[in-house]
Design a protein around this motif. Structure first.
Motif, PDB file in Angstrom:
ATOM      1  N   GLY A 224       0.805  -1.220   0.000  1.00 30.96           N
ATOM      2  CA  GLY A 224       0.000   0.000   0.000  1.00 30.96           C
ATOM      3  C   GLY A 224       0.835   1.265   0.000  1.00 30.96           C
ATOM      4  O   GLY A 224       0.303   2.353  -0.238  1.00 30.96           O
ATOM      5  N   LEU A 225       2.144   1.145   0.253  1.00 32.47           N
ATOM      6  CA  LEU A 225       3.018   2.325   0.256  1.00 32.47           C
ATOM      7  C   LEU A 225       3.097   2.906  -1.141  1.00 32.47           C
ATOM      8  O   LEU A 225       3.303   2.181  -2.118  1.00 32.47           O
ATOM      9  CB  LEU A 225       4.421   1.938   0.744  1.00 32.47           C
TER      10      LEU A 225
ATOM     11  N   SER B  68       2.800  -6.026  -3.389  1.00 34.53           N
ATOM     12  CA  SER B  68       3.163  -7.195  -2.590  1.00 34.53           C
ATOM     13  C   SER B  68       4.664  -7.230  -2.356  1.00 34.53           C
ATOM     14  O   SER B  68       5.442  -6.648  -3.121  1.00 34.53           O
ATOM     15  CB  SER B  68       2.702  -8.493  -3.261  1.00 34.53           C
ATOM     16  N   ILE B  69       5.032  -7.902  -1.290  1.00 35.47           N
ATOM     17  CA  ILE B  69       6.431  -8.101  -0.924  1.00 35.47           C
ATOM     18  C   ILE B  69       6.591  -9.594  -0.665  1.00 35.47           C
ATOM     19  O   ILE B  69       5.908 -10.166   0.195  1.00 35.47           O
ATOM     20  CB  ILE B  69       6.799  -7.290   0.337  1.00 35.47           C
ATOM     21  N   ASP B  70       7.461 -10.220  -1.433  1.00 40.36           N
ATOM     22  CA  ASP B  70       7.716 -11.650  -1.275  1.00 40.36           C
ATOM     23  C   ASP B  70       9.231 -11.830  -1.186  1.00 40.36           C
ATOM     24  O   ASP B  70       9.911 -11.915  -2.206  1.00 40.36           O
ATOM     25  CB  ASP B  70       7.137 -12.417  -2.464  1.00 40.36           C
ATOM     26  N   GLY B  71       9.731 -11.793   0.039  1.00 41.70           N
ATOM     27  CA  GLY B  71      11.180 -11.858   0.233  1.00 41.70           C
ATOM     28  C   GLY B  71      11.843 -10.625  -0.369  1.00 41.70           C
ATOM     29  O   GLY B  71      11.514  -9.507  -0.007  1.00 41.70           O
TER      30      GLY B  71
ATOM     31  N   VAL C 246       5.229  -3.629  -7.789  1.00 38.39           N
ATOM     32  CA  VAL C 246       4.745  -2.251  -7.754  1.00 38.39           C
ATOM     33  C   VAL C 246       3.768  -2.037  -8.909  1.00 38.39           C
ATOM     34  O   VAL C 246       4.051  -2.400 -10.055  1.00 38.39           O
ATOM     35  CB  VAL C 246       5.923  -1.243  -7.859  1.00 38.39           C
ATOM     36  N   ASP C 247       2.624  -1.453  -8.593  1.00 38.80           N
ATOM     37  CA  ASP C 247       1.564  -1.192  -9.571  1.00 38.80           C
ATOM     38  C   ASP C 247       1.579   0.291  -9.935  1.00 38.80           C
ATOM     39  O   ASP C 247       1.405   1.151  -9.068  1.00 38.80           O
ATOM     40  CB  ASP C 247       0.213  -1.587  -8.972  1.00 38.80           C
TER      41      ASP C 247
END
Length: 149
Positions: A96-97, A115-118, A123-124
């Motif tokens: 959401g940042l 999303s953050i996956d590792g 980024v959208d």
């Protein structure tokens, strides 16, 4: 003399609200000063301008603006993958940042961390309202001829 109706190059003063289908308000001027702009100056998207074209001072309306008339559909190519190392080490990433990036012409381009996956960060860069129906409520306060340049 009859009252002016909104047309090309009209100066329009109005109150507006933008809401999602569920009624949650995105933005509104009904509790503050009305907005004033000249039709076609880029202040309102074309799809919103088309909805108020022909209205007169004192009229009110409520319209649904579909994505194709408003902020468009999301473009999958606007969702990009980054490595954690692409960001400053002291930047605390979170879903959401909103982060400001520079595009090829060095213009500011906001992106939302999806999303953050590792070490993989998604980024959208689509407009946050892309793909959404928008309820557009308006109250026309004034319609005037475009001021001379």
């Amino acid at each position: 003399m009859s009252e002016l109706s909104i047309g090309t190059d009209s100066q329009v003063t109005l109150h507006f609200s933008l809401k999602f289908d569920d009624g949650s308000v995105i933005d509104s001027t009904f509790d503050r000063q009305p907005a004033t702009f000249v039709m076609g100056d880029g202040s309102l998207l074309d799809g919103f301008e088309k909805k108020i074209h022909g209205m007169k001072k004192g009229e009110e309306g409520s319209f649904t603006v579909l994505p194709e008339e408003g902020f468009g559909q999301p473009n999958p190519s606007n969702v990009q993958q980054f490595s954690r190392g692409d960001f400053s080490a002291d930047l605390e990433l979170a879903e959401g940042l909103v982060i400001s990036f520079a595009d090829a012409s060095q213009s500011e381009l906001p992106g939302v961390v999806k999303s953050i996956d590792g070490d993989n960060i998604t980024v959208d860069f689509n407009h946050p309202l892309a793909g959404r129906n928008i309820q557009f409520d308006v109250a026309i306060v004034d319609v005037a001829a475009k001021p001379a340049d």
